[in-house]
Scaffold this active site. Sequence first.
Site, PDB file in Angstrom:
ATOM      1  N   VAL A   8      -5.074  -0.838   3.951  1.00 43.76           N
ATOM      2  CA  VAL A   8      -5.815  -2.085   4.134  1.00 43.76           C
ATOM      3  C   VAL A   8      -5.026  -2.944   5.110  1.00 43.76           C
ATOM      4  O   VAL A   8      -3.820  -2.782   5.261  1.00 43.76           O
ATOM      5  CB  VAL A   8      -6.048  -2.844   2.804  1.00 43.76           C
ATOM      6  N   SER A   9      -5.722  -3.871   5.760  1.00 42.29           N
ATOM      7  CA  SER A   9      -5.075  -4.679   6.794  1.00 42.29           C
ATOM      8  C   SER A   9      -4.419  -5.941   6.262  1.00 42.29           C
ATOM      9  O   SER A   9      -3.435  -6.403   6.805  1.00 42.29           O
ATOM     10  CB  SER A   9      -6.088  -5.070   7.869  1.00 42.29           C
ATOM     11  N   THR A  10      -4.993  -6.529   5.230  1.00 39.92           N
ATOM     12  CA  THR A  10      -4.453  -7.803   4.738  1.00 39.92           C
ATOM     13  C   THR A  10      -4.167  -7.727   3.254  1.00 39.92           C
ATOM     14  O   THR A  10      -4.667  -6.857   2.544  1.00 39.92           O
ATOM     15  CB  THR A  10      -5.442  -8.959   5.002  1.00 39.92           C
ATOM     16  N   GLN A  13      -7.018  -7.725   0.534  1.00 43.12           N
ATOM     17  CA  GLN A  13      -7.840  -6.542   0.360  1.00 43.12           C
ATOM     18  C   GLN A  13      -7.193  -5.629  -0.674  1.00 43.12           C
ATOM     19  O   GLN A  13      -6.018  -5.744  -0.972  1.00 43.12           O
ATOM     20  CB  GLN A  13      -8.004  -5.798   1.688  1.00 43.12           C
TER      21      GLN A  13
END
Length: 192
Positions: A8-10, A13
């Site tokens: 996940v990017s952040t 999430q």
Amino acid sequence: MLLGYARVSTDDQDTAAQVAALESAGAGRIFTERASGGRWDRPELHRMLDQVRAGDVVVVWKLDRLSRSLRDLLQLMDQLDAAGAGFKSLTEAIDTTTAAGRMMMQVIGAFAQFERDMVRERTRAGLAAAAAQGRKGGRRPKLTREQRAMVVRLVGTGEKTAAEAARLFGVNPSTVSRLLATERHTGDELRL
């Protein structure tokens, strides 16, 4: 062995859905990461790649979880292939352990190569058009011809050091060093 990779990017999430899908696909070991897919320095990705052995299959929930860049994705596929490992994407139904999956990756690779070739052709055409109009590519020089001549004169006569000349004209000392090296190499005086 099936090795799962979830990303996940952040921080807000959650990888739970990806992990559940990877577990139901039979992944024995799952590497989870919180980093952008555009970055190459992802520690969990590299840890997984270090542990990949011949016969293993790397499984992801979706292609973009492995990489956002097609070029990087193809590089990763080459690394897996060199290690004798396969690749499987659950959402896109790509499985390089099958003939159809390998063909699909080759088609993706062909499109990527086509895109790179088209960019290269457009770049060459743009440079040729600019040259025909008398424009030269590259960065604009930091110093004018007059300033370059003054730097060479000031440093050559000992009036200023290269560092002092760089500060005087607001450029990096390496700019002055390159200018002086070029001057010594060519032996030509800079003319105004």
